[in-house]
Design an enzyme around this catalytic site. Structure first.
Site, PDB file in Angstrom:
ATOM      1  N   TYR A   1       0.828  -1.208   0.000  1.00 48.68           N
ATOM      2  CA  TYR A   1       0.000   0.000   0.000  1.00 48.68           C
ATOM      3  C   TYR A   1       0.861   1.256   0.000  1.00 48.68           C
ATOM      4  O   TYR A   1       0.615   2.198  -0.737  1.00 48.68           O
ATOM      5  CB  TYR A   1      -0.882   0.041   1.256  1.00 48.68           C
TER       6      TYR A   1
ATOM      7  N   PRO B   1     -11.779   3.105  -0.381  1.00 48.78           N
ATOM      8  CA  PRO B   1     -13.187   2.845  -0.674  1.00 48.78           C
ATOM      9  C   PRO B   1     -14.097   3.919  -0.081  1.00 48.78           C
ATOM     10  O   PRO B   1     -13.688   4.719   0.762  1.00 48.78           O
ATOM     11  CB  PRO B   1     -13.453   1.500   0.014  1.00 48.78           C
TER      12      PRO B   1
ATOM     13  N   HIS C   1      -6.994   3.067   3.037  1.00 46.73           N
ATOM     14  CA  HIS C   1      -7.046   1.619   3.146  1.00 46.73           C
ATOM     15  C   HIS C   1      -5.836   0.954   3.810  1.00 46.73           C
ATOM     16  O   HIS C   1      -5.920  -0.199   4.251  1.00 46.73           O
ATOM     17  CB  HIS C   1      -7.202   1.053   1.732  1.00 46.73           C
TER      18      HIS C   1
ATOM     19  N   SER D   1     -32.254 -20.466  -0.059  1.00 45.03           N
ATOM     20  CA  SER D   1     -33.375 -21.408  -0.225  1.00 45.03           C
ATOM     21  C   SER D   1     -33.016 -22.499  -1.241  1.00 45.03           C
ATOM     22  O   SER D   1     -33.608 -23.565  -1.247  1.00 45.03           O
ATOM     23  CB  SER D   1     -34.632 -20.666  -0.673  1.00 45.03           C
TER      24      SER D   1
ATOM     25  N   MET E   1     -27.561 -22.787  -1.701  1.00 50.66           N
ATOM     26  CA  MET E   1     -26.344 -22.286  -2.349  1.00 50.66           C
ATOM     27  C   MET E   1     -25.785 -21.111  -1.543  1.00 50.66           C
ATOM     28  O   MET E   1     -26.561 -20.317  -0.993  1.00 50.66           O
ATOM     29  CB  MET E   1     -26.656 -21.800  -3.765  1.00 50.66           C
TER      30      MET E   1
ATOM     31  N   SER F   1     -15.636  -7.265  -4.154  1.00 47.73           N
ATOM     32  CA  SER F   1     -15.606  -7.447  -2.711  1.00 47.73           C
ATOM     33  C   SER F   1     -17.010  -7.429  -2.125  1.00 47.73           C
ATOM     34  O   SER F   1     -17.815  -6.567  -2.477  1.00 47.73           O
ATOM     35  CB  SER F   1     -14.786  -6.328  -2.072  1.00 47.73           C
TER      36      SER F   1
END
Ligand code: COA
Length: 630
Positions: A111, A124, A347, A428, A431, A558
């Protein structure tokens, strides 16, 4: 979150990030003391052969057979007994024995070495639900409650009573919570650093508030150490507002949006002046920043969230709120006079989940807190931070304004709420909702481009001490087979469902591998960094075309789930790519898609539409296909 893997990491001195040195004792909600950090496992170094095999499997859907076979040869050479791979692996294992986390310094370095602006490229934005105030009183009230909420959260950090989080039943590393308040990135001409003032001898007791580009120090604790009440904060914010009515001030904060080398030089120039230096230090040292934004141009309801996303990511340009920021500040809450609110965060010190956890907490706090008008002891006027604008500083500001305006025009943002269903539907169908959404993205991209692309999804490594993230490579042979079959008339629906099921299982398996520290990207980064540290020439596998392809993440994605109905957004990782964030709620899914206008091939709105269609088509497919035939 930005892996920065695609960018070459240069061997430069590392500005060691300041981090919490005292062992973090945290308590579960039950208040049962749990010195939990010390008990966390260390990030493992995966077996070399396993990573190489998994790397080849990840390349399979992305490169030609010819490229793949060349890479196989390079891998075989890399793995040769007594060869370079073995040597680098041993070096990594040694490093893992000697450090708390073999990756964390290199990760932070990636970074801090990055020279791209933090605005748009790495920081972000988070968009909070639309607020229904349109005036200064509403803005002040909201900001006052928000500040009180963050201080309430901070008390848990200070008292070490923050509840430990769990993922898959395992406790997570809580270190990042201790990095987000009172910290700031400092630019350097070649590399940056992050300073955390929370751990100094005199932790800060002030926040900074910026309005009309003018910064103020707002002390948020009374002399007895108690935090100011909402009422007191409101009164202080009013004073700030009233003494920053002029709108012709130099937008000094816009300097922080520049390319890091440029800002690094401008920074040294700025702080030559003693007053400027003191003002900059006050911002850097503050607990967090609150940006009281001017109203932004009105847009249709359909575009509202996209407009706010842009405001969170870059402030809208030099005419609007881009100068009403200090982009290096780890946490900046943004409250607009027009009811738009959210935040942006730098970040380097932390990922999205701790920030969003804080947001969830603050939103709940705000719901149960009302302003109580009570007799008040008058508080001193918040200190206005002065800046002496020399001709050189003025020149730097003008340059930063120009660059910011180019960036603003280049960013294509589309934020949508998919309202047809939420995570209940994939559940439902037995998955994983995350894998389901990733497959919808694969389908959307494939329908748009007729190829699949390297896809990056952030997954948490916080099961390990000082863990940050690993990449889930969502594109697999199974996902490719599914997207190819989906629009193929000759394939029966039952077969399509079976292919979707396999693609989802494969993704979920990769995700499990990633969160358990057994995926490939961080290991490959480690091997590469070890090579750089050993001063050996770069192994051929890293100079290979396949490697360049694999690291060019056209889809950078993300999931940051939150209880609050918020949207998170981030910029793309590559010039011809997309940044996609989603927050799956029970009955709807919030999405943000970004791209660059300078790239003719990408279009955020178009990808959003394809994504919506993909989600609808996948539901139709599942609903129309009897379960017994799956
Ligand atoms: N059948 C039914 N339900 C299922 C299921 C299945 N086959 N698989 C999963 N679910 C359920 C889960 O139990 C969970 O239930 P909950 O809503 O009650 O908690 C829910 O579906 C969501 O699970 P899933 O969609 O699989 O995702 P996840 O919660 O495991 O999260 C990640 C996946 C990648 C987001 C998460 O592991 C992670 O790493 N988060 C951090 C990401 C990060 O750090 N990002 C950085 C941003 S800066």
């Amino acid at each position: 979150m930005h892996s920065l893997l695609a960018r070459t990491l240069t061997r430069v001195g590392f500005a060691k990030p300041t981090r919490l040195v005292k062992p973090v004792a945290v308590f579960q909600i039950s208040d049962r003391p749990l010195v939990h950090q010390e008990g966390l496992p260390k990030l493992p170094v995966p077996p070399l052969k396993q990573t190489c095999e998994r790397y080849l499997a990840a390349l399979d859907p992305l490169v030609s057979e010819e490229e793949l076979s060349h890479t196989r040869e390079l891998i075989a050479e890399f793995l040769r007994s007594g060869g370079v791979g073995e040597r680098l692996q041993k070096g990594l294992e040694r490093r893992a024995r000697k450090t708390e986390n073999w990756l964390s310094e290199w990760w932070m370095q990636s970074y801090l070495d990055s020279r791209m602006p933090v605005a748009v490229y790495t920081s972000p934005g988070v968009i909070l639900p639309r607020m229904h105030f349109h005036d200064r009183q509403g803005q002040m009230r909201f900001a006052a409650k928000l500040i009180a909420g963050v201080l309430d959260f901070k008390a848990m950090i200070d008292n070490e009573t923050l509840p430990v989080e769990y993922l898959g039943g395992k406790p997570l590393c809580m270190d990042q919570y201790y990095q987000v308040l009172s910290s700031c990135r400092i630019p350097g001409p070649k590399k940056d650093m992050v300073v955390n003032h929370a751990i100094g001898k005199t932790p800060p007791t002030h926040i900074t508030v910026v309005h009309n580009f003018q910064f103020f120090v707002l002390d948020v604790y009374n002399s007895d150490g108690s935090p100011l009440t909402v009422d007191q904060i409101y009164a202080q914010l009013e004073k700030i507002w009233n003494s920053s009515l002029q709108t012709n001030k130099e937008p000094i904060g816009i300097l922080t949006s520049n390319h890091r080398n440029t800002w690094g030089k401008a920074y040294n120039n700025l702080i030559k002046d003693k007053t400027n230096k003191e003002s900059v230090r006050a911002i850097e040292k503050s607990i967090f920043t609150v940006c009281l934004d001017a109203p932004m141009p009105r847009v249709s309801d359909e575009l509202y969230h996209s407009r706010v996303a842009a405001q969170m990511l870059h402030g809208g340009g030099s005419r609007w709120n881009s100068g009403n920021r200090w982009f290096d500040k780890t946490l900046q809450f943004i409250v607009g006079e027009d009811g738009s609110c959210g935040l942006t965060y730098e970040h380097a010190p932390a990922e999205g989940p701790p920030v969003v956890f804080l947001v969830d907490y603050v939103v709940e706090y705000m719901k149960r807190t009302e302003m109580v008008r009570a007799p008040m002891i008058p508080l001193p006027m918040p200190q206005k931070l002065r800046f002496n604008i020399t001709p050189e500083v003025k020149k730097d500001i003008e340059k930063a304004k120009q660059n910011m305006n180019i960036m603003v025009h280049d960013l294509d943002v589309r934020v949508t709420s998919f309202t047809h269903y939420g995570k209940k539907f994939p559940k439902s169908q037995k998955m994983s909702p995350d894998s389901f959404i990733q497959m919808a993205l694969q389908l959307a991209y494939y329908r748009m481009y007729q190829v699949c692309c390297p896809t990056y999804e952030s997954a948490s490594l916080r099961m390990f001490k000082l863990g940050r993230t690993e990449a889930v490579r969502s594109t697999s042979i199974e996902s490719l087979k599914f997207v190819q079959a989906m629009d193929d008339q000759s394939v029966q629906n039952a077969d399509k469902v079976a292919l979707l099921g396999r693609a989802i299982k494969s993704h979920r398996a990769y995700l499990d591998m990633a969160i358990h520290g057994q995926a490939i990207d961080r290991h490959l980064l480690g091997l590469k960094m070890q090579g750089i540290e050993d001063l050996t020439s770069m192994p051929d596998i890293f100079m290979d075309t396949s490697y360049a392809v694999a690291m060019h993440f056209n889809l950078y994605t993300s999931q940051v789930g939150s209880k609050t109905d918020c949207f998170m957004c981030l910029g793309p990782m590559v010039p011809d790519g997309y940044g996609v964030c989603y927050n799956p709620m029970d009955d709807h899914i919030n999405f943000s898609v970004t791209a660059f206008n300078s790239c003719e091939e990408t279009n955020a709105t178009k990808l959003s539409r394809f994504l919506e269609e993909a989600l609808l088509d996948m539901r139709t497919l599942l609903e129309q296909t009897p379960r017994s035939s799956q």
